[in-house]
Enzyme design. Structure first.
Site, mmCIF file in Angstrom:
data_model
loop_
_atom_site.group_PDB
_atom_site.id
_atom_site.type_symbol
_atom_site.label_atom_id
_atom_site.label_comp_id
_atom_site.label_asym_id
_atom_site.label_seq_id
_atom_site.Cartn_x
_atom_site.Cartn_y
_atom_site.Cartn_z
ATOM 1 C CB CYS A 120 -15.636 0.422 74.619
ATOM 2 S SG CYS A 120 -16.309 1.882 75.445
ATOM 3 C CG HIS A 259 -11.464 0.429 75.484
ATOM 4 N ND1 HIS A 259 -11.717 1.539 74.706
ATOM 5 C CD2 HIS A 259 -12.348 0.474 76.515
ATOM 6 C CE1 HIS A 259 -12.720 2.220 75.236
ATOM 7 N NE2 HIS A 259 -13.122 1.593 76.329
ATOM 8 C CG ASN A 289 -13.891 5.181 77.218
ATOM 9 O OD1 ASN A 289 -13.805 4.996 76.013
ATOM 10 N ND2 ASN A 289 -14.541 4.359 78.025
#
Length: 332
Positions: A120, A259, A289
């Site tokens: 990520c 993020h 996500n």
């Protein structure tokens, strides 16, 4: 020293693009599959729906569409690209690199193209690498892509992960400028988190085999509590540290683009670093996500809010663990 500073070449973002699949997986869809509810998912994560790429398409297909969106919007020429970096944890194949496949699909060649995997945090890692290439004065037009088809690794029956993840791709075009552009980045990692967020199978440790059943090693799994705690601490600390090493205060930051892993993590980081309410950009509600795609997608969606010269702070946390924060002046 002043003269040297004046001569510095910066990398600036001169164009941005994005793509998300049309197919949605809503909380109501998940209610039919596992013991969960829309209310519980929204309260725990802030997510209402995520986009899922159709079968038969791969990470490269989303990246190509994001690049085409960028080219169409900003009238860029593909033939000008001299380097292409893809941040992804879900390559089309183990080899060749997804970046190679993207070049073939775009019809471009003689390009330095490669993949980076920092989970990520991948987009921040790739952005810093791309900026370094431009700053070296050896590359003039660098594409940095964050793209993941993480749905291919989600066990649809695992409610600890099926609620979180979606597919997407975002891309930025970097080129040199003598004005301020990408200012600095603080990127870090360790291996201590490898057991708490991973996809174990498919590599050289647990290679694909006809004899092995598809078991939990083939799916993404995470220890939510440990990841939650570490993400807040790591993102908060790196944000404050990158500001400090560049003599900025949090009040000078115009936009925080974190993020998009969990709305509660985003809120906690905002509180920890003391950023003013309304300056943190969030789109997790509609996309979940999307791993390396979250930050460029969030920038792409909010590009109309940015003014030239705005100070943007990007921050991420991912498997490994890997984490970091970046500072840039918006150039478009």
């Amino acid at each position: 020293m002043g003269n040297n500073f004046a001569k510095r070449i910066y990398a600036q973002i001169s164009a941005i693009g994005g793509y998300v699949p049309e197919n949605k997986r809503t909380n109501q869809d998940l209610e039919k599959i596992t013991d969960t509810s829309d209310e519980w998912i929204v309260k725990r994560t802030g997510i209402k729906e995520r986009r899922i790429l159709e079968d038969g398409l791969a990470t490269s297909d989303m990246a190509v569409r994001a690049i085409q969106n960028l080219v169409d919007t900003y009238q860029k020429k593909l033939c000008d690209i001299d380097a292409l970096i893809v941040a992804t944890s879900t390559p089309d194949m183990l080899m060749p690199a997804t970046a190679n496949i993207i070049c073939e699909k775009l019809g471009i060649d003689n390009v330095w193209a490669f993949d980076m995997n920092a989970a990520c945090s991948g987009f921040l890692y790739a952005l810093d690498m791309g900026a370094s290439l431009v700053e070296s004065n050896r590359y003039k037009n660098v594409l940095v892509i964050g793209a993941d088809k993480i749905s291919a690794y989600v066990d649809i029956n695992d409610r600890s992960t099926n609620i979180l993840f979606g597919d997407g791709a975002g891309v930025v075009w970097l080129e040199p400028t003598k004005e301020e552009g990408i200012l600095d980045a603080l990127l870090q990692s360790n291996g201590s988190g490898k057991d708490f967020l991973n996809i174990e199978a498919g590599g050289s440790l647990y290679p694909a085999s006809a004899d092995l059943p598809i078991d939990e090693k083939h799916y993404i799994k995470q220890d939510g509590r440990i990841v939650f705690k570490n993400a807040i601490q790591a993102m908060s600390e790196t944000c404050l540290n990158v500001l400090k090493q560049n003599d900025f205060s949090i009040e000078q930051v115009d936009w925080l683009i974190p993020h998009q892993a969990n709305k509660r993590i985003i809120d906690a980081v905002g509180n920890e670093i003391g950023i003013e309410e309304g300056k943190t950009l969030v789109n997790i509600e509609h996309y979940g996500n999307t791993i390396a795609a979250t930050i460029p997608l969030c920038m792409w969606e909010n590009v109309s809010k940015f003014k030239k010269g705005d100070l943007l702070m990007l921050t991420a946390f991912g498997a490994g663990f890997s984490w970091g924060a970046s500072l840039l002046r918006w150039s478009i």
